[in-house]
Design an enzyme around this catalytic site. Structure first.
Site: not given
Length: 298
Positions: A9, A137
């Site tokens: 990510k 996240d």
């Protein structure tokens, strides 16, 4: 048996817009996912176990506090599974490794239950809150789809990005996230623009990103000045369109329009800095194969 890839990510932009009374920071971030990451395999078993291997496996404890185990207990309750995590991303590096691993665990266990003829129930509000509690996240990593992420990670607006490529570089220094936030002088900063452009090329995306920020990069450079060297080295690669730090560091990135330039740049950077972790990968415009799973979990 079910396997899932835990995509790296990348915070292409990260604006810190405030801080709640409970200490959580409010963010407005453009998040993308790259074709490099860890992998997670789940097999049916009588009890829950985790084995860790891969280039960074020795740096990741496999105990009950591992995010993979916490995510598995959330999915399985008191049921079992044999999990194997292959760790290719450096831990605690600002590219969502642990969160991506937890999300891949949830996806893999859902697929395993489907293969066993035991379709998982849609994730309810309480479970959604529990997933967010694993890490800010984790929800966006669950879909591994480009998104604008706001709040503390719970507000997600899915996006489509133009085709582009990325070089990631980490100088292998520890940059504790709490220390970075403590060094952040201003907690209330302007968000991203209300309306995001419809980028059609990597150049358009990079030019727009150059006008945005990662508010955590200046304090991270105070904690680890080498981050400035990494950004400078990435910026100097032929074909690099823009470069900055991801997340709270220390991984930094450069965007490219051309795959060969990205891979050549990664090779040159690794040769010049053999102690750094360096990788090149495509940035995914969007993952259509996740549509069914996203619908099943919302």
């Amino acid at each position: 048996m079910a396997t899932e890839f835990a995509y790296a990510k990348v915070n292409l932009a990260l604006h810190v817009t405030g801080q709640r009374a409970d200490g959580y920071h409010l963010l407005d971030s453009l998040v993308a996912f790259a074709g490099i990451g860890d992998s997670l395999r789940a097999d049916p078993a009588d009890r829950l176990t985790l084995a860790v291997d891969g280039p960074f496996g020795a740096e990741v404890p496999a105990g009950d506090d591992n995010l993979v185990m916490r995510a598995a207990r959330l999915c399985l309750g008191d049921r079992g599974a044999a999990l194997r995590l292959t760790k290719r991303l450096p831990p605690a590096s600002g590219i969502g490794g642990g969160s991506a691993d937890a999300a891949a665990t949830i996806r893999a266990l859902m697929r395993m239950m489907l293969e066993q003829g035991k379709p998982p129930a849609p994730i309810n509000a309480d479970q959604g809150a529990a997933i967010l509690a694993l890490g800010a996240d984790v929800p966006v990593c669950l879909a591994s789809h480009p998104a604008r992420m706001r709040g503390i990670g719970e507000q997600l607006d899915w996006l489509t990005l133009p085709p582009c490529f990325i070089v990631l570089a980490n100088p292998r220094v520890e940059v504790p996230t709490p220390a970075v936030f403590r060094a952040l002088a201003v907690k209330e900063n302007p968000p991203l623009p209300d309306a995001l452009p419809g980028w059609t090329t990597a150049r358009e995306l990079a030019d727009w990103l150059a006008l945005q920020r990662n508010d955590l990069e200046p304090p991270a450079r105070q904690v680890a000045p080498v981050i400035g060297d990494v950004v400078a080295a990435l910026s100097g690669l032929p074909g690099a369109l823009m470069a900055r730090m991801s997340g709270s560091g220390a991984t930094c990135f450069a965007l490219f329009a051309d795959e060969d330039e990205a891979r050549d740049g990664a090779e040159a950077l690794q040769s010049a800095h053999p102690g750094w972790w360096v990788a090149a990968a495509p940035v995914y415009p969007g993952r259509a194969d996740m549509d069914q799973l996203i619908r099943a979990t919302t």
